[in-house]
Design a protein around this motif. Sequence first.
Motif, PDB file in Angstrom:
ATOM      1  N   UNK A  63      57.497  43.488  87.428  1.00 19.72           N
ATOM      2  CA  UNK A  63      58.517  42.441  87.288  1.00 19.72           C
ATOM      3  C   UNK A  63      58.070  41.152  87.980  1.00 19.72           C
ATOM      4  N   UNK A  64      57.506  41.282  89.165  1.00 18.97           N
ATOM      5  CA  UNK A  64      57.022  40.109  89.904  1.00 18.97           C
ATOM      6  C   UNK A  64      55.968  39.354  89.103  1.00 18.97           C
ATOM      7  N   UNK A  65      54.980  40.068  88.586  1.00 16.32           N
ATOM      8  CA  UNK A  65      53.887  39.423  87.845  1.00 16.32           C
ATOM      9  C   UNK A  65      54.403  38.813  86.546  1.00 16.32           C
ATOM     10  N   UNK A  66      55.279  39.537  85.843  1.00 13.51           N
ATOM     11  CA  UNK A  66      55.802  39.021  84.575  1.00 13.51           C
ATOM     12  C   UNK A  66      56.561  37.712  84.787  1.00 13.51           C
ATOM     13  N   UNK A  67      57.361  37.642  85.870  1.00 16.34           N
ATOM     14  CA  UNK A  67      58.148  36.429  86.128  1.00 16.34           C
ATOM     15  C   UNK A  67      57.279  35.259  86.582  1.00 16.34           C
ATOM     16  N   UNK A  68      56.165  35.569  87.233  1.00 17.41           N
ATOM     17  CA  UNK A  68      55.359  34.519  87.865  1.00 17.41           C
ATOM     18  C   UNK A  68      54.109  34.150  87.071  1.00 17.41           C
ATOM     19  N   UNK A  69      53.810  34.868  85.996  1.00 23.71           N
ATOM     20  CA  UNK A  69      52.523  34.730  85.293  1.00 23.71           C
ATOM     21  C   UNK A  69      52.214  33.290  84.890  1.00 23.71           C
ATOM     22  N   UNK A  70      53.227  32.572  84.400  1.00 25.17           N
ATOM     23  CA  UNK A  70      52.980  31.213  83.878  1.00 25.17           C
ATOM     24  C   UNK A  70      52.585  30.229  84.980  1.00 25.17           C
ATOM     25  N   UNK A  71      52.818  30.589  86.246  1.00 28.31           N
ATOM     26  CA  UNK A  71      52.499  29.695  87.365  1.00 28.31           C
ATOM     27  C   UNK A  71      51.102  29.951  87.938  1.00 28.31           C
ATOM     28  N   UNK A  72      50.455  31.023  87.501  1.00 28.83           N
ATOM     29  CA  UNK A  72      49.227  31.476  88.154  1.00 28.83           C
ATOM     30  C   UNK A  72      47.976  30.840  87.557  1.00 28.83           C
TER      31      UNK A  72
ATOM     32  N   UNK B 244      42.804  39.279  95.258  1.00 29.00           N
ATOM     33  CA  UNK B 244      43.454  40.487  95.771  1.00 29.00           C
ATOM     34  C   UNK B 244      42.696  41.066  96.955  1.00 29.00           C
ATOM     35  N   UNK B 245      43.451  41.434  97.992  1.00 28.26           N
ATOM     36  CA  UNK B 245      42.898  42.080  99.180  1.00 28.26           C
ATOM     37  C   UNK B 245      43.768  43.286  99.514  1.00 28.26           C
ATOM     38  N   UNK B 246      43.260  44.141 100.403  1.00 27.67           N
ATOM     39  CA  UNK B 246      44.112  45.191 100.955  1.00 27.67           C
ATOM     40  C   UNK B 246      44.062  46.520 100.227  1.00 27.67           C
ATOM     41  N   UNK B 247      44.698  47.472 100.847  1.00 26.57           N
ATOM     42  CA  UNK B 247      44.598  48.875 100.428  1.00 26.57           C
ATOM     43  C   UNK B 247      45.183  49.139  99.042  1.00 26.57           C
ATOM     44  N   UNK B 248      46.332  48.545  98.727  1.00 25.60           N
ATOM     45  CA  UNK B 248      47.016  48.861  97.468  1.00 25.60           C
ATOM     46  C   UNK B 248      46.870  47.755  96.419  1.00 25.60           C
ATOM     47  N   UNK B 249      45.791  46.982  96.505  1.00 24.71           N
ATOM     48  CA  UNK B 249      45.623  45.851  95.584  1.00 24.71           C
ATOM     49  C   UNK B 249      45.506  46.297  94.128  1.00 24.71           C
ATOM     50  N   UNK B 250      45.054  47.529  93.904  1.00 22.73           N
ATOM     51  CA  UNK B 250      44.904  48.006  92.518  1.00 22.73           C
ATOM     52  C   UNK B 250      46.238  47.999  91.781  1.00 22.73           C
ATOM     53  N   UNK B 251      47.334  48.243  92.496  1.00 23.64           N
ATOM     54  CA  UNK B 251      48.656  48.240  91.856  1.00 23.64           C
ATOM     55  C   UNK B 251      48.986  46.858  91.309  1.00 23.64           C
ATOM     56  N   UNK B 252      48.624  45.829  92.061  1.00 19.28           N
ATOM     57  CA  UNK B 252      48.869  44.454  91.593  1.00 19.28           C
ATOM     58  C   UNK B 252      47.910  44.111  90.457  1.00 19.28           C
ATOM     59  N   UNK B 253      46.661  44.533  90.598  1.00 23.78           N
ATOM     60  CA  UNK B 253      45.681  44.254  89.544  1.00 23.78           C
ATOM     61  C   UNK B 253      46.124  44.861  88.210  1.00 23.78           C
ATOM     62  N   UNK B 254      46.637  46.086  88.240  1.00 24.89           N
ATOM     63  CA  UNK B 254      47.095  46.742  87.001  1.00 24.89           C
ATOM     64  C   UNK B 254      48.272  45.990  86.377  1.00 24.89           C
ATOM     65  N   UNK B 255      49.188  45.495  87.239  1.00 20.65           N
ATOM     66  CA  UNK B 255      50.315  44.709  86.715  1.00 20.65           C
ATOM     67  C   UNK B 255      49.824  43.400  86.103  1.00 20.65           C
ATOM     68  N   UNK B 256      48.822  42.787  86.722  1.00 18.40           N
ATOM     69  CA  UNK B 256      48.252  41.557  86.166  1.00 18.40           C
ATOM     70  C   UNK B 256      47.590  41.822  84.817  1.00 18.40           C
TER      71      UNK B 256
ATOM     72  N   UNK C 137      48.486  44.007  82.686  1.00 20.65           N
ATOM     73  CA  UNK C 137      49.547  44.224  81.697  1.00 20.65           C
ATOM     74  C   UNK C 137      50.279  42.927  81.333  1.00 20.65           C
ATOM     75  N   UNK C 138      50.540  42.070  82.313  1.00 20.10           N
ATOM     76  CA  UNK C 138      51.465  40.950  82.105  1.00 20.10           C
ATOM     77  C   UNK C 138      50.834  39.569  82.196  1.00 20.10           C
ATOM     78  N   UNK C 139      49.598  39.490  82.699  1.00 22.44           N
ATOM     79  CA  UNK C 139      48.926  38.183  82.801  1.00 22.44           C
ATOM     80  C   UNK C 139      47.438  38.369  82.572  1.00 22.44           C
ATOM     81  N   UNK C 140      47.070  38.937  81.402  1.00 21.80           N
ATOM     82  CA  UNK C 140      45.666  39.304  81.182  1.00 21.80           C
ATOM     83  C   UNK C 140      44.716  38.101  81.161  1.00 21.80           C
ATOM     84  N   UNK C 141      45.265  36.887  80.904  1.00 28.23           N
ATOM     85  CA  UNK C 141      44.415  35.706  80.815  1.00 28.23           C
ATOM     86  C   UNK C 141      44.131  35.082  82.186  1.00 28.23           C
TER      87      UNK C 141
END
Length: 472
Positions: free
Chosen positions: A378-387, A392-404, A406-410
Amino acid sequence: MGSREVIDLEGVRATVAGLGVSGIPAAKVLHARGAHVTVVNDGDDARAREQAAELEALGVTVRLGDGATLPDGTELVVTAPGWKPDKPLFTAARAAGVEIWGDVELAWRLRGSDAAPWLAITGTNGKTTTTQMLASILKAAGLRTAAVGNIGVSVLDAVLGDEQYDVLAVELSSYQLHWAPSVRAHSAAVLNLAPDHLDWHGSMEAYAADKGRVYEGNRVACVYNVADKATEDLVRAADVEEGCRAIGFTLGTPGPSQLGVVEGILVDRAFVEDRHKNAQELAEVSDVNPPAPHNIANALAAAALARAFGVPARAVRDGLRNFTPDAHRIAHVADVDSVAYVDDSKATNTHAAEASLAAYESIVWIAGGLAKGATFDELVAKSAKRLRGVVLIGQDRALIREALTRHAPEVPVVDLDRTDTGAMLAAVREAQALAVAGDTVLLAPACASMDMFANYNKRGEAFAEAVREIGS
């Protein structure tokens, strides 16, 4: 002040669960009031042994490395707020019919009948800022007050100290509210609700229910967020005193019994005569620092609680003008080559990060850390147009990468496979390479920091240091 003590602790066999910022003061207060105190703690490191020695010198019993077993004969448990409700110690206490209080509950029970009323604030994000804004407004009205609670100042110290207050601005976390069943505020606000600490509460419903406890027994106003229906639902479910009102805050034009914004002015249509026709100007949007949308919402919530306590409009304006936000909350660090670098390390969950991302148009986002069970779609989908890009850093960065994906592939993504503290400089350099003039490089991790840093402050300091290095 009159008599403070409303419970008799003399001779009570009390167990304190956990050392630390709340456990040690609780143990000292119980001991000073004649209770037989045993402190139990899971950890047994050098710091814990040092703290234990301090308490044992007073005559308190301390058991290190054994936080699971309920001491024989325990009649009351006082817990540090972070201890999860499913711990074996609490299961045993409930089975034995023993009450479990947090330090906030203990403070409430020890306050006298003429003690300062509480204006309470909770919510997933914005609690500390709103509590500090409220205290600033109350001080501008000439009231003796302090910002206490989850903000780092013990409620116990405020209630039992020598200083006398007219009113307290009290920040309460969901943990603290869970362990504070009898707290009854003058007025209270739930700023927002989003998934957080679900590993602790067990479900979103349980988390929301604990937040909603802040409204129980309110006397004057239950302040809710018009844009977040879940907060209004909690007001509807609360058992309040007769005459207590539901007061909404909104970034739009307010209706009756609401505070809102009209043409750059914060206005009150709740605490005025004939609120169906009249409105009171409180302050200008430019009086709010910083004037990001979610921070204006914080200011409106603080203003609503202050107005519920009878504060005049001028004090709202003066209090907001006097307020300086804490470090690591949308703090502008520097401009380097026409790119702004902003530290919002305090954005430790998705809801906070969403508010932060919404404040800028074109962003290179530095994110990642410990997800605490959160999801990021939900966070990535709402914010994609601003990015513009993401680092990405940190232990759980893969979760954010996977959302990106799905929702901000470009959107270009740099995945730094590092969790050492030096990774922040590398992240800032990667962000610099992605940014163009007019962009904002934003540290809003949407995650906790403890995989890489001692706390979010240290993470923010590392970011600021890295920015200074690339700008030198």
